[in-house]
Enzyme design. Structure first.
Site, mmCIF file in Angstrom:
data_model
loop_
_atom_site.group_PDB
_atom_site.id
_atom_site.type_symbol
_atom_site.label_atom_id
_atom_site.label_comp_id
_atom_site.label_asym_id
_atom_site.label_seq_id
_atom_site.Cartn_x
_atom_site.Cartn_y
_atom_site.Cartn_z
ATOM 1 N N ASN A 140 -50.946 57.237 -0.991
ATOM 2 C CA ASN A 140 -51.337 57.211 -2.305
ATOM 3 C C ASN A 140 -51.844 58.766 -2.409
ATOM 4 O OD1 ASN A 140 -52.225 56.276 -4.998
ATOM 5 N ND2 ASN A 140 -54.446 56.893 -4.255
ATOM 6 N N GLU A 201 -46.427 58.590 -4.275
ATOM 7 C CA GLU A 201 -46.398 59.726 -5.505
ATOM 8 C C GLU A 201 -45.782 60.904 -4.872
ATOM 9 O OE1 GLU A 201 -49.514 56.792 -6.742
ATOM 10 O OE2 GLU A 201 -49.236 57.560 -4.840
ATOM 11 N N ASP A 247 -66.675 66.055 -18.459
ATOM 12 C CA ASP A 247 -65.308 65.048 -18.245
ATOM 13 C C ASP A 247 -64.253 65.416 -19.368
ATOM 14 O OD1 ASP A 247 -63.727 63.135 -17.242
ATOM 15 O OD2 ASP A 247 -65.574 61.795 -17.080
#
Length: 436
Positions: A140, A201, A247
Site C-alpha cells: 500500500n 498503487e 489541513d
C-alpha cells in the site's frame, strides 16, 4: 520521469524559479513558497543546511503533470482512470539512485524539515509518500503527515480504518515502513488515488510512467529507485500527541494521540533535493482532489455521457466538484448528481453543467448556475449523509463517520427547451496585429 528530471524539464520550459538568497526553514521558506505558489521553486541556499536544496510547488498546477506524463490536461482524467483499471507490476532493480548515500548514524534534525506556521506544533513533513505492506492485501502507498519528535522519531497522522491503520491491526509488533520524499509525478498521483484495497498503487504509478523499484536495506519493502530520500523504519504501538497542523481546508486540525514511527536508516541521492509541500496550498489541493476526478468520471459515465470532471480549489479541492455531461434525457442531470456523490464519498456540493461550459472557468460555471438553474426544480438536497472529517461545519463524533448535508445543482439546459434561448453569443476572432 524522476523528480529531478522533472525539475530539469521545468527549468528548460521556463517554469522553474530558482532562489539563491539564503532562506530559513523556520517560516521563511514556507512564506516565500506561498508567495510564489503555482510555480516550482528551487531554493539553493538553505540556512544551516549547506548540503541540501529544497523544492516547493512541483505539483501545484495540472500543467506540470501534463508536461511530465506527456498527456494533454483535458486527457489527464482518462489517463488516470486507465492506469487505475490496468495497473502494471513495476520491475525490481539491483540498485537505485535513492541509495547512493546510506546513513546508519543520523539525526533527523539534519533534514531541512519545515516549520510552516507559528500555529503548527513543530517541524512537519507533508510531501512524503509512505509504503507499507498489509499481511493479507499486499503493498500500500499513501500519504501521512509526519511531526518530527527528536533525532530518530516522528509521530504520524494515520486515519482510522484506512490502509495503513488496517495493516497495523494485523501485526503483533511494529509495522515496517518506508517514507519516500522527492518522488515522481506519477508516484504522487498513484499515492493519492483511492484504488481498491488489493490494488498496488506502485503498479498504478508504473502504468502512468516507468517506475522501477529497489529493495530497502533494513526491511523487505520496495521503493521508487529514483526517489530523493528514503527513511526506513517501523510504526510502533506507542502513541503521543500530534497536531495542530493546517489541513486541506486551510483550517487548523486538532491534536490527537497518534502512532510513533522509529527510523532505522536513511538513504538519499547525492546532492539531495527535499520536496516541501505547503499544507493547504495548491499542491496539497491538487494531490488530494485531482485523483478523485476519475472515480466521479467513471460513476457518472454509468448513467449518462460524462465529458469532464473537476474538483475545484475553492471547495478545498475535496468538497466541491463540477461535472460536465452531454445530456441525453430529462433525468440525466439528476442521475449525474447522484452518481457524483457515489464517485467521491466526501463530496459535499456538486454542479452539473452542459458540455458547452468550460469547467476550468469559474465565471462560466457561475454563468450556467445563473442562467440555467431554478432552485425549486433543479436542486437536490440529501440530509444527514456520510461526509468528510475535513469539513469544519460537519457533525463530528469521535469514533463515528462524520455527517453532513449534501447539495446537487443541475445547471444544464432544461430538457426539451429551446436551446438557442440558453446559448451564449460568440464574437468572432480577430488578429489584433492588424490594428496596431
Amino acid at each position: 520521469m524522476s523528480f529531478r528530471k522533472f525539475l530539469g524539464q521545468a527549468a528548460q520550459s521556463g517554469n522553474l524559479i530558482e532562489i539563491e538568497k539564503p532562506v530559513n526553514v523556520n517560516y521563511e521558506l514556507a512564506n516565500v513558497a506561498h508567495a510564489l505558489e503555482g510555480r516550482p521553486v528551487l531554493f539553493n541556499n538553505i540556512v544551516d543546511y549547506p548540503d541540501w536544496r529544497v523544492c516547493a510547488g512541483p505539483c501545484s498546477d495540472r500543467k506540470y503533470f501534463s508536461m511530465d506524463l506527456g498527456v494533454p490536461v483535458p486527457d489527464l482524467i482518462a489517463h488516470l482512470a486507465q492506469a487505475t483499471q490496468n495497473p502494471q507490476t513495476p520491475p525490481l532493480v539491483e540498485s537505485g539512485a535513492c541509495q547512493e548515500v546510506v546513513l546508519e548514524q543520523f539525526d533527523l534534525n539534519d533534514l531541512p524539515i519545515l516549520f510552516h506556521l507559528p500555529q503548527d506544533s513543530g517541524h512537519y513533513i507533508a510531501s512524503n509518500v509512505v509504503i507499507t505492506e498489509d499481511p493479507e492485501l499486499g503493498r500500500n502507498m499513501c500519504y501521512h503527515r509526519l511531526l518530527r519528535l527528536d533525532e530518530r522519531r516522528f509521530t504520524a497522522r494515520i486515519i482510522e480504518r484506512r490502509g495503513t491503520w488496517t495493516a497495523m491491526q494485523k501485526v503483533d509488533g511494529d509495522l515496517p515502513i518506508a517514507i519516500c520524499i522527492g518522488v515522481s509525478q506519477a508516484v504522487h498521483l498513484a499515492a493519492s488515488m483511492s484504488a481498491a484495497p488489493e490494488v498496488d498503487e506502485l503498479a498504478v504509478a508504473h502504468a502512468l510512467a516507468p517506475t522501477p523499484l529497489v529493495k530497502c536495506i533494513t526491511n523487505n519493502l520496495a521503493v521508487p529507485a529514483d526517489a530523493e530520500i528514503v527513511l526506513e523504519g517501523r510504526i510502533t504501538k506507542q502513541q503521543t500527541q500530534e497536531g495542530p497542523f493546517m489541513d486541506l481546508t486551510e483550517t487548523m486540525d486538532i491534536t490527537r494521540d497518534q502512532p510513533i514511527i522509529e527510523i532505522d536508516l536513511i538513504t538519499h541521492r547525492r546532492n539531495p533535493i527535499y520536496h516541501a509541500l505547503l499544507p493547504g496550498g495548491l499542491e496539497h489541493k491538487i494531490l488530494m482532489g485531482m485523483p478523485k476526478e476519475p472515480t466521479i468520471f467513471a460513476e457518472v459515465n454509468k448513467v449518462t455521457r460524462c465529458t469532464g470532471v473537476v474538483i475545484t480549489p475553492g471547495g478545498s479541492s475535496w468538497l466541491h466538484a463540477v461535472v460536465q455531461i452531454e445530456k441525453g434525457g430529462v433525468e440525466d442531470g439528476r442521475l449525474a448528481i447522484e452518481a457524483a456523490f457515489r464517485g467521491h464519498g466526501s463530496l459535499k456540493h456538486v454542479w452539473v453543467v452542459d458540455s458547452d461550459v468550460d469547467i476550468y472557468d469559474s465565471a462560466q460555471i457561475e454563468w450556467a448556475f445563473a442562467t440555467r438553474f431554478q432552485g425549486d426544480k433543479d436542486m437536490m438536497l440529501f440530509e444527514n449523509q456520510p461526509g468528510s472529517s475535513l469539513d469544519p461545519s460537519g457533525i463530528h463524533v469521535p469514533g463515528q463517520k462524520s455527517r453532513t448535508a449534501k447539495l446537487g445543482f443541475d445547471c444544464t439546459i432544461p430538457w426539451g427547451a429551446n436551446r438557442g434561448k440558453f446559448t451564449r453569443g460568440e464574437y468572432g476572432a480577430v488578429n489584433l496585429d492588424d490594428y496596431f
